[in-house]
Each structure stands twice: as C-alpha cells, then as structure tokens.
Enzyme design. Structure first.
Site, PDB file in Angstrom:
ATOM      1  N   ASP A   1     -16.140  11.654 -21.408  1.00  0.00           N
ATOM      2  CA  ASP A   1     -15.883  12.725 -22.365  1.00  0.00           C
ATOM      3  C   ASP A   1     -16.052  12.154 -23.770  1.00  0.00           C
ATOM      4  OD1 ASP A   1     -14.888  15.231 -23.393  1.00  0.00           O
ATOM      5  OD2 ASP A   1     -12.997  14.186 -23.776  1.00  0.00           O
TER       6      ASP A   1
ATOM      7  N   CYS B   1       4.942  -7.802  12.363  1.00  0.00           N
ATOM      8  CA  CYS B   1       6.177  -7.062  12.076  1.00  0.00           C
ATOM      9  C   CYS B   1       5.857  -5.751  11.364  1.00  0.00           C
ATOM     10  CB  CYS B   1       7.112  -7.901  11.210  1.00  0.00           C
ATOM     11  SG  CYS B   1       7.611  -9.474  11.937  1.00  0.00           S
TER      12      CYS B   1
ATOM     13  N   CYS C   1       5.749 -11.334   9.281  1.00  0.00           N
ATOM     14  CA  CYS C   1       4.295 -11.424   9.439  1.00  0.00           C
ATOM     15  C   CYS C   1       3.716 -10.036   9.573  1.00  0.00           C
ATOM     16  CB  CYS C   1       3.926 -12.280  10.651  1.00  0.00           C
ATOM     17  SG  CYS C   1       4.436 -11.543  12.229  1.00  0.00           S
TER      18      CYS C   1
END
Length: 751
Positions: A435, A21, A18
């Site tokens: 560009d 952790c 989870c």
C-alpha cells in the site's frame, strides 16, 4: 443446524521430557469430542481448542490420565512459566557429579585402580542409580501405569540394566575379586573371563542426561528473554493528575482511559497515550526496535513501557491494561511461541512412535545376540547402548527452540510474528503488494522541501513567519507547516489580523510584516528559481505552497505525503531477497507513479478500491505467486486477509492489524526486509536441527545394536546431540540484519 461454540484454553503441562510425551498428551486430549490440542515441548504450554461445554478441569483430568500434571496458565502465559525448580535441579546435578566422577575416572584409568576399587565404585554408584536417577524411574513407573513409554523409560531401563549387571558381575561373576583390573575402551570389552562391570555407564547416563537437561533449560529460558523483558517493563505505580492540579499515586491497574498521568525523567510510561504537556525524548526501543529516542511534544503519541529520557511530561491515556500495545506485543509473542510449525508436527509424529520402536529394537538385539551364542554380557551391553543412545530429545527440541529464539528476536527488532505458520509462509513469499499511504509514505502531510528567492529573506525566517501565519488555521497544509517549524524547536510569534481565504490560503500580520501563504500553482511571474521549485513539487506529486512577505514572493514549499525514511532501502532489500514489489493504492495515478519511480517499483496499480486490491491478490496467486500484502488501513483488510501472508504496519488501524499475520511495530519499513531475512534464517536453522536430530539416530543406532558402542559413550552422545540443537537455535538470538551500503536515501531532503 446449530454450531458448537469453541474456546481456547492454555495449560501448563509438567513432566514432559521428550517429543514422545508431547504426542501422548496431544492424543489423550484429542480423545475428547471436538478437542484439538497443540503442545509445545520448549515452553511446556498446551494450547487447547475445545467446545464451550468442556471446562478446564476436564482437560486437566485428561492430561493427568496420561501421567502428567497440568494447570491452567494465567491470561498472559510466559515461556518460562513451566520451568522446574532450578535450584533443586542444580543440587541433584552437583551431588550426581560428586558421586559419579570418581567412578568414571577409576573405570577409565586402569593405573589408578587400587585394590577393591570396584567396591568403592559400587558404593558410590548406588545412590546415583537410586536417587539421582529417581526422576527417570518415577516417570517410567507413571508411564507403565498408563501403558506408555518415553525417553525416561529408555534412560531408566538403561541405568537399571547396567547397574544390575554390574552387581551380578561383582558378587557372582568374579569382578569383585581383589586386584581385578578393568581396561577402559570406547568399545565394549570383556576382561579375560571376568564379567565386565558397567558402573561407569550406570552413573554417566544420569549424569550426562541431567547435565544436558540443565543446559537445555537454561538455553530455552534464554530464548524467552524478549518476552520476559516485555513483561518486566510495566511500571509498578503511576501518578495521576486531576483537573484541579492535585496528584495521587496508584497502581497501573487503576488507570482509566482519558486519565492524565505524570511521567518524570527516568520513569516508564504507564499506558499508551498522547502528550498533553511538556517536551521530552522517549526511548521506545523495546516495543519498536528503534534505537534512538524519539522527541515528543504536545500531540505526540507515546507507548506504554517507554522510558522518559528527558523532561517531565503529562500524558492522557488512550489505551490501558490489556489494550496497550505492550500487552498486545506480549500476547502476540506468547501466541507465536505456543504454536507449532509444520516441520515440528511431522517430527512429533515420528517421535510419538519412536520410543516403542526403540524398546522393540532393544529387546530384539538382546534376543538376537543371546540366540547367536554370544555371552550374556555382550548381549546386555548392546541392548543397553540401544536404550541409551536412542533418545528423541533432539528431535523434539529441533523446531520449538528455534521458533522461541526467532519470535523473541523478531519482537526486539519490531517484528511481531503471530505464529510458526506465518514464519513458514514468509519464507515462501515471492511477491509483496505494498500500500502507499501510511505504508510506503508517512500517511500525513509533511514539508518535503523549501526553495527561497535568491537574495531574499533567510529560509529559517521565512518558514517561521509562514508557520506563525498558519497558526490559527486548521488546513492540513498549514498544520504541516506549523508542525515542521515547531519540530525544529522554533518559537512562533503571534499572528494578528488573521484571514483565511477558502481555496486560496491565509493572510496575517506577523512581527510587523504582512505574510501570505497561498497555493502556488496558479501564480505567474515568479522568479526562475521559484518557478523551478513549483515544477519540481508538481513532478513529485507534492502541493507547491507560495510564501509572500509584504507582497514579495520569498519561497515555495513542497508539502505532501512523503516517502518513509528507509523505504527505498527496504524495497531494494526485498528485491535482493528475490521478492517482487508491487504498488497498489487508492491514490491518483500521478502520485502513485511518482512514489513508484522514487522507489524503483515497476508494477503500479492506482485508484484501487479494497475489492480491486483483493482481486489483484487473487490474480497474482492464480499466476502461481506466493503473495504477501502490506497495509495499514481499513481499506487494506480484505487484501490482508486474502493473501498468503498479511503484514500490517504497527501504526495502522486495529482492523488491519487484526487481519494480518505479522505486524511491523517499528516505524522503519526496513523491518519488513528484516522479517523476511529472519524467516529464512529461522527455517534454515530448523532444517539444520532436524537433519542433525535424524542423522544422529541414524548414525548411532547401528553401532549400538551391533555391539560397537560403549553405553557410557552412548549417554554422552545423546546429551550432546540435544545440546547442539539448542545451541544452534540460540544463535538466532544474536542474529542481525545485514547492513546494505551505497543505497541512495529514500526521503526527500529540504533544500
């Protein structure tokens, strides 16, 4: 003053379940001086930036001290590398289902509750609580040794409490008496003075959680499909052709730059290179997103991993191993999926303190109900429901699963996203500086149109003779004419008595005719249709080239750097997305205005130096604009690096790609609009996931704490919440750009 050299190490972390952790691993690594870690729950990858004197073993020991296992990953990490043994998971789930379903059915259907049914349920539930839930119990014990808690702690405590209370009820509370019936309700209930048993909750919690994790694992593995596909396309062997014509088969790792290798029909190209012999059609869809095979001939570039769909070709390697575009794509996608978005960092911080808070709430609820005079059964039911329902899994999966799916889908569409931050920045862009050469245009001289004299020689024949006359020439205009005709698979006759006149053109005899190819601007007395063709070419910033046959003007060809196919549609889509296009080029004003007019770009900046482009970006940002720059050359690198977001064309220079946050591998400029639309859809998906994850806990915790939620229903709701988040993210794998209709074509056509 000396500075510390830092390096980056990727580690595979196992045992995380989870977001709590994740937070624990990151905090434990941060205890080391100069270490910064980003841990991704969906991939199981910890990306650690640390001083050079700290080695990988130090990082591994630090993670192990937090109760998790860790190993350094390979140079090319794969999202699925951290997946547990799928077969073992499925076996545990199958056994759990076989034992749990009879318990759940008997508990839910009073009419099927035969004499001593509760004892059968107790016998079936025991192995589920002990063996099936063992991963949760083991993780809880590891966490306790390191003074930490996680989702596994909640599940383990909930299952254990439910089973122990049920054992007490059966042995000492009267629930073990023959003929006892227990009605099922979605709400907790008691049975006329007989202690209620919660064996259905004790088995349903591990069943639903294991099922949810199996589905999540499968779904998360699906989000990495694009990257695994990239890793799988590399051929296992390659045939090298020596200068004497001999051939030998070797592993791709033995291929060196400038080696010539053979690619037969149906084989994959082993490395990036240039075709030196043969013609074929090459399918590069996995690398570029282009659906149609591309015709290649001597001089054509090919990408490693492409499939040869036509005839045999020989290729000279220009990039091998980790330097190929395929390897670069895999690295970029892996890097992006190992990253963490700002929204996920916030969610992880919340989840890090969530589990201890839930444990505190459960204890408080238990004490409150007990202190308020409620029976032990009601108090325990509320506490168990709180433990089970309050799972931060959905919170931890909300962002990474969406990013996994989005970056994988982007790679399939020819858009390489360097990380979650780039995706977030792209979502906020409102101005894009484009560009011209190599970005909006092809970056090479191309035949744009050809007008022939009325009643004269056929256009195809005129072009064929002119291309033959230009065959020995090295002039860019001549090479463009030759390339145009050879692309049409025309065979060129030999040119004789070739003469090049500097500043004028060429003269040659071809197939018995005198052919002149020269500049048309200074020629007078041309037929009206050719005069108009010259004016048209000049208006479109093209170079008009006159073709004479035996002294008679036959055709005018407009040659120049033409607008890319699809550029108009791409720019129009950007406008529809609320992004203002700005043209900035080092070219002359006339050419810049011609391209801008064709693409309907209102703001034009010509004769821009690299410093001018950077200043333009700075000015736009001072105006409060969020600016992206799209370029392909070394002259664009300063602007790319100074913008809020740098976007490089995949055909551009390494310097431009290195300075960019996003790379457009697909040659079609529409990939830019696709990238912007994908970013918006991804951020919308992440927001929806987070809203659901937070709303789920906000809605479910109060009824659980007040005793209005059966623990079994709580377990099902918790698993469904995580699954919904993952499934919502998976929708990005099937996302497609919305086609636009009734747009005029961007490229000029011959005619």
């Amino acid at each position: 003053m000396s500075t510390r050299t830092t390096v980056t190490t990727d580690l595979t972390v196992t045992g995380m379940t989870c977001a709590a952790c994740v937070g624990r691993v990151e905090k434990r690594l941060a205890r080391l001086d100069g270490v910064h870690a980003t841990v991704n729950l969906a991939t199981g990858i910890a990306r650690v930036t640390h001083p050079e004197e700290i080695v990988a073993d130090d990082l591994v020991r630090q993670i192990e001290s937090a109760g998790y296992a860790a190993t350094p990953v390979d140079e090319e990490p794969a999202p699925s590398a951290t997946a547990p043994d799928t077969n073992a998971e499925l076996r545990r789930l199958a056994v759990t289902a076989a034992l749990s379903l009879p318990v759940i059915v008997l508990s839910m259907v009073p009419a099927w509750q035969f004499t001593h049914w509760q004892w059968l349920c107790f016998v079936l539930a025991a192995p589920v609580v002990v063996w099936s839930a063992h991963p949760f119990h083991a993780a809880t014990v590891r966490g306790l040794r390191h003074s930490s808690a996680s989702m596994d702690t909640l599940v383990s405590l909930g299952v254990t409490a439910s089973f122990l209370w049920s054992a007490y009820a059966i042995f000492f509370g009267g629930a073990g008496e023959p003929g006892m019936r227990m009605p099922f309700s979605f709400l907790p209930s008691a049975s006329d003075g007989v202690a209620h048993i919660y064996l259905e909750a004790a088995v349903a919690v591990p069943l639903f959680v294991l099922l949810g994790r199996a589905l999540e694992s499968r779904a998360r593995a699906g989000t990495g499909a694009a990257l695994r596909a990239l890793a799988d396309v590399a051929p296992t062997e390659v045939t090298i052709r020596a200068a004497d014509g001999s051939e030998r088969t070797v592993a791709p790792a033995q291929l060196a730059v400038d080696d010539v290798f053979v690619v037969r029909p149906g084989e994959r190209v082993a490395a990036d290179g240039v075709v030196v012999h043969g013609r074929s059609a090459v399918d590069a869809s996995l690398m570029t997103g282009e659906s149609k095979p591309v015709e290649v001939a001597p001089g054509s570039a090919v990408l490693g991993g492409s499939v040869n769909s036509g005839g045999l070709v020989r290729v000279r390697a220009t990039a091998v191993g980790s330097e190929t575009q395929l390897a670069r794509i895999a690295r970029l996608v892996a890097d992006a999926q190992a990253g963490k978005a700002r929204a996920q960092r916030v969610a992880d911080r919340v989840a890090g303190g969530f589990v201890p808070a839930v444990l505190a709430v459960a204890v408080t609820v238990l004490g409150f109900w007990a202190g308020a005079g409620a029976d032990a059964q009601a108090a325990l039911t509320a506490a168990v429901a709180v433990l089970v329902v309050a799972c931060p899994c959905a919170l931890g999966l909300a962002t990474p699963t969406a990013l996994l799916a989005a970056t994988g889908r982007g790679a399939q569409l020819g858009v390489l996203i360097s990380g979650p931050q780039s995706l977030e920045a792209l979502r906020q862009v409102d101005t894009v500086v484009l560009d011209k050469t190599g970005t909006l245009t092809t970056g090479r001289m191309t035949v744009a149109h050809c007008v022939v004299r009325e009643g004269g020689t056929a256009r195809a024949e005129v072009l064929r003779l002119a291309a033959a006359a230009e065959g020995p020439s090295e002039h860019p205009l001549g090479r463009a004419l030759v390339a145009h005709v050879t692309d049409l698979h025309e065979t060129l006759p030999e040119a004789e008595e070739f003469t090049a006149v500097p500043g004028h053109g060429v003269v040659a005899h071809v197939a018995g005719r005198r052919v002149e190819v020269c500049a048309a601007a200074a020629v007078t007395g041309l037929p009206p249709e050719l005069e108009k063709a010259v004016s048209r070419a000049e208006a479109e910033a093209l170079t008009p080239v006159l073709i004479r046959l035996d002294g008679v003007p036959e055709a005018v060809v407009g040659i120049g750097d033409v607008v890319r196919s699809g550029a108009y549609r791409a720019v129009d889509r950007l406008r529809r997305l609320g992004i203002r296009p700005v043209l900035a080029t080092g070219d002359v004003p006339g050419t810049a205005r011609a391209v801008a007019a064709e693409l309907r770009i209102e703001e034009v900046h010509a004769r821009c130096t690299p410093q001018d482009k950077a200043r333009l970006v700075a000015d736009l940002r001072r105006q409060g604009r969020r600016v992206a720059v799209v370029g392909d050359g070394v002259n664009d690198t300063v602007a790319l690096a100074s913008a809020d977001l740098g976007i490089a064309m995949g055909s551009g220079t390494d310097a431009a790609i290195g300075a960019a946050d996003i790379t457009l591998v697909r040659r079609d400029l529409a990939a830019l609009a696709d990238a912007a639309a994908l970013a918006r859809r991804t951020l919308s998906t992440i927001r929806a996931n987070l809203v659901w994850a937070f709303a789920y806990n906000a809605l479910m915790l109060p009824p659980a704490a007040t005793g209005w939620l059966n623990p079994m229903v709580a377990a099902a709701a918790m698993s469904v919440s995580s699954l919904l988040v993952v499934l919502n993210s998976l929708r990005l794998r099937a996302w497609s750009p919305t086609p636009r209709r009734n747009h005029r074509p961007a490229a000029r056509s011959l005619g």
